[in-house]
Write a protein that holds these residues in place. Sequence first.
Motif, PDB file in Angstrom:
ATOM      1  N   ARG A 199       1.149  -1.108   0.058  1.00  0.00           N
ATOM      2  CA  ARG A 199       0.286   0.062  -0.040  1.00  0.00           C
ATOM      3  C   ARG A 199       0.532   1.157  -0.129  1.00  0.00           C
ATOM      4  NH1 ARG A 199      -5.715  -0.973   2.060  1.00  0.00           N
ATOM      5  NH2 ARG A 199      -5.382   1.059   2.845  1.00  0.00           N
ATOM      6  N   ASN A 229       1.127   3.023  -4.529  1.00  0.00           N
ATOM      7  CA  ASN A 229       0.361   3.941  -4.641  1.00  0.00           C
ATOM      8  C   ASN A 229      -0.048   4.482  -3.785  1.00  0.00           C
ATOM      9  OD1 ASN A 229      -1.390   1.826  -3.932  1.00  0.00           O
ATOM     10  ND2 ASN A 229      -2.914   2.048  -5.157  1.00  0.00           N
ATOM     11  N   MET A 232      -1.483   4.943  -0.787  1.00  0.00           N
ATOM     12  CA  MET A 232      -2.732   4.120  -0.015  1.00  0.00           C
ATOM     13  C   MET A 232      -2.626   4.376   1.446  1.00  0.00           C
ATOM     14  SD  MET A 232      -5.222   3.668  -2.236  1.00  0.00           S
ATOM     15  CE  MET A 232      -6.779   3.184  -1.377  1.00  0.00           C
ATOM     16  N   LEU A 264      -3.467   7.406   3.890  1.00  0.00           N
ATOM     17  CA  LEU A 264      -5.111   7.730   4.071  1.00  0.00           C
ATOM     18  C   LEU A 264      -5.337   7.442   5.433  1.00  0.00           C
ATOM     19  CD1 LEU A 264      -6.875   5.888   1.042  1.00  0.00           C
ATOM     20  CD2 LEU A 264      -6.190   8.575   1.189  1.00  0.00           C
ATOM     21  N   ARG A 273      -1.851   7.246  -8.083  1.00  0.00           N
ATOM     22  CA  ARG A 273      -3.112   5.845  -7.967  1.00  0.00           C
ATOM     23  C   ARG A 273      -3.293   5.549  -9.413  1.00  0.00           C
ATOM     24  NH1 ARG A 273      -5.464   9.049  -3.370  1.00  0.00           N
ATOM     25  NH2 ARG A 273      -3.740   8.903  -1.522  1.00  0.00           N
ATOM     26  N   MET A 282      -4.795  -0.871  -8.120  1.00  0.00           N
ATOM     27  CA  MET A 282      -4.637  -1.633  -6.999  1.00  0.00           C
ATOM     28  C   MET A 282      -5.899  -2.458  -7.007  1.00  0.00           C
ATOM     29  SD  MET A 282      -3.697  -0.270  -3.017  1.00  0.00           S
ATOM     30  CE  MET A 282      -2.959  -2.143  -2.317  1.00  0.00           C
ATOM     31  N   PHE A 314      -7.957  -5.793  -4.317  1.00  0.00           N
ATOM     32  CA  PHE A 314      -7.851  -5.452  -2.993  1.00  0.00           C
ATOM     33  C   PHE A 314      -7.942  -6.880  -2.338  1.00  0.00           C
ATOM     34  CE2 PHE A 314      -8.595  -1.219  -3.653  1.00  0.00           C
ATOM     35  CZ  PHE A 314      -7.789  -0.322  -2.632  1.00  0.00           C
ATOM     36  N   ARG A 321     -16.173   1.023   4.272  1.00  0.00           N
ATOM     37  CA  ARG A 321     -14.193   1.587   3.634  1.00  0.00           C
ATOM     38  C   ARG A 321     -13.963   1.037   2.311  1.00  0.00           C
ATOM     39  NH1 ARG A 321      -9.591   3.741   6.436  1.00  0.00           N
ATOM     40  NH2 ARG A 321      -8.056   2.404   5.299  1.00  0.00           N
ATOM     41  N   GLU A 354     -11.611   3.216  -1.064  1.00  0.00           N
ATOM     42  CA  GLU A 354     -10.559   2.523  -1.528  1.00  0.00           C
ATOM     43  C   GLU A 354     -10.561   2.461  -2.683  1.00  0.00           C
ATOM     44  OE1 GLU A 354      -9.450  -0.104   1.117  1.00  0.00           O
ATOM     45  OE2 GLU A 354      -8.162   1.194   1.985  1.00  0.00           O
ATOM     46  N   LEU A 397     -10.232   5.426  -4.831  1.00  0.00           N
ATOM     47  CA  LEU A 397      -9.085   6.265  -5.007  1.00  0.00           C
ATOM     48  C   LEU A 397      -8.338   5.109  -5.014  1.00  0.00           C
ATOM     49  CD1 LEU A 397      -8.946   7.425  -0.703  1.00  0.00           C
ATOM     50  CD2 LEU A 397      -9.577   8.810  -2.386  1.00  0.00           C
ATOM     51  N   ALA A 398      -7.946   4.874  -5.411  1.00  0.00           N
ATOM     52  CA  ALA A 398      -7.168   3.123  -5.984  1.00  0.00           C
ATOM     53  C   ALA A 398      -6.952   3.798  -7.860  1.00  0.00           C
ATOM     54  CB  ALA A 398      -7.157   1.844  -5.514  1.00  0.00           C
ATOM     55  N   LEU A 399      -8.065   3.817  -8.064  1.00  0.00           N
ATOM     56  CA  LEU A 399      -8.747   4.816  -9.599  1.00  0.00           C
ATOM     57  C   LEU A 399      -8.428   5.622  -9.709  1.00  0.00           C
ATOM     58  CD1 LEU A 399     -12.261   2.872 -10.498  1.00  0.00           C
ATOM     59  CD2 LEU A 399      -9.390   1.947 -11.066  1.00  0.00           C
ATOM     60  N   GLY A 400      -7.772   6.227  -8.944  1.00  0.00           N
ATOM     61  CA  GLY A 400      -7.392   7.999  -9.339  1.00  0.00           C
ATOM     62  C   GLY A 400      -8.106   8.986  -8.828  1.00  0.00           C
TER      63      GLY A 400
END
Lengths: 270, 311
Positions: free
Chosen positions: A64, A67, A69, A72, A100, A105, A107, B191, B195, B198-201
Amino acid sequence: MIMTTTAQKVEAEKVEKDIILDIQELSVYYGKFRAVNGVSIPVERHKVVSLIGPSGCGKSTLLRSLNRMNDLIPTARVEGKVLFQGEDLYAPGADPIDIRFRVGMVFQKPNPFPKSIYDNVAFGPRINGFKGKLDDLVEESLRQAALWDEVKDRLKDSAYALSGGQQQRLCIARTLAVRPELILMDEPCSALDPIATLAIEDLIHQLQEQYTIVIVTHNMQQAGRVSDYTAFMNMDADRAGYLVEYDATQQIFTNPQDKRTEDYISGRFG
Amino acid sequence: MTVSLPAPAAVRRARSRSLLSRATEWVVERLLLVCAFVSIGTTFGIVAILGVETLAFFQQVPLFAFFTDTQWTPLFSDKHYGILPLLSGTLLVAGGAMLVALPVGLLAAVYLSEYAPVRVRAVLKPALEVLAGVPTVVYGYFALLFVTPILQTLVPGTEVFNAASASIVMGIMIIPLVSSLSEDAMSAVPRSLREAALALGATRQETTVKVVIPAAASGIMASFILTASRAIGETMIVAIAAGLQPKLTLNPFESVETMTAYIVQVSLGDTPHGSLEYQTIFAVGTALFVLTFLLNVVSLGVVRRFREQYQ
């Protein structure tokens, strides 16, 4: 001693190889707690690198931080460098949003949006102002994620109508839709059954032609099946994760240089 | 290793219950039942009385006149029984209040849920909820004595009693209702969805607008419905600040009368029991009841149609 020789060997190889991501002496802290301690891993383009190690050794934290993450979490901070295509992700001017966008990513648990299958895949391109033909991009991404044939007749259905394995492939398609240069996967099969797991593993093989993948896995067989390189991490008494050994997967599994690696892969601990 | 356990018979004897304890349990059970029925019974009682008195009212006033007449003058010698002026007054004030409360409340909820640091939130959320604890009569006089003079300076010709002042203050009063419930709905969005975005920009704003709010839509809508019902049913502020003149108008700077304010007006007067004037308040009460009920039904339908339900 072994670590030094490994590191030297890796340094020498870096020169001739096309390194897309170079993790250099990276430490990650949550407040005062050091979760990852001085990890260095070079990642070659179009290769799959797996991170293995016992629970809590900082694999996911490391992933994490690739990128941003971890930004946060208010107390998280890093030391060291992560060079992505030569640029430090943690340089003062680096934009986490842009990072990002370029580093995708996937999960642990499938997390599709409560939207249609189509809208899930189209989400990334839309927010990033994609101007071309969205339909084509969605189809192409779903094809790359080996999901197209299963969903082409019901693109408007909710993503939740899909099975867990399909949802995870949808999440991969959603990531592919923004054409990332690097894909991070955080135990992408841990919530899936064996058949769905195999489908994802096949997919990783196919994606390798176009993408570079870093995958965290708890499953050593999986690391053996999907990855070209494996990094074995362990943790100290103070629970800070560190890198024990990083080498070709073949090497790690058949001829590990470190006793701890050998103990771990032979199932003596972890 | 042997563990010494009491003999089964001894355990059974210890558990066998005396007659007294069984009797107590019977009584307690019935008592709980009665408590549950107090509120249900009251509700049925209210509906029954509303029904009976409303029926009596409509035996003398035709339903058609009730809905089409543009004057409401049951207390004057020239009697008209048109609900429209009261309805328009109610909707004008409640609509105005929603106009204030929805944007402010929703934005406050977005801030609290998505942007506020934990410590700021810990202080701000309870503080906002205190607003809901201020007695409405205080708000009423705040509207009449503070907001109205300001409005009169800003908009010359504003009447002493006016819809706008009541709207603004009522809006402020119900902000916590919107923000608190909407914030709960947004905080409940997993959450993992944030996430994913956000992870996709996605930026924080894009995540909020395109993922969190749609996923929380049913909860947010529920807060809107509850707020609208509260605004329509609110009595004290409008009775004090909006006036007692049933007028069919859309001008917020004029004096209007809402349905609730009319009920207060008649209840405080010396209208004899059983008279037609007396029955008017039940007819208005029923109309109010139906209005709120319809609002709930329609909104629920809207929510079902458009929500994005997450797992």
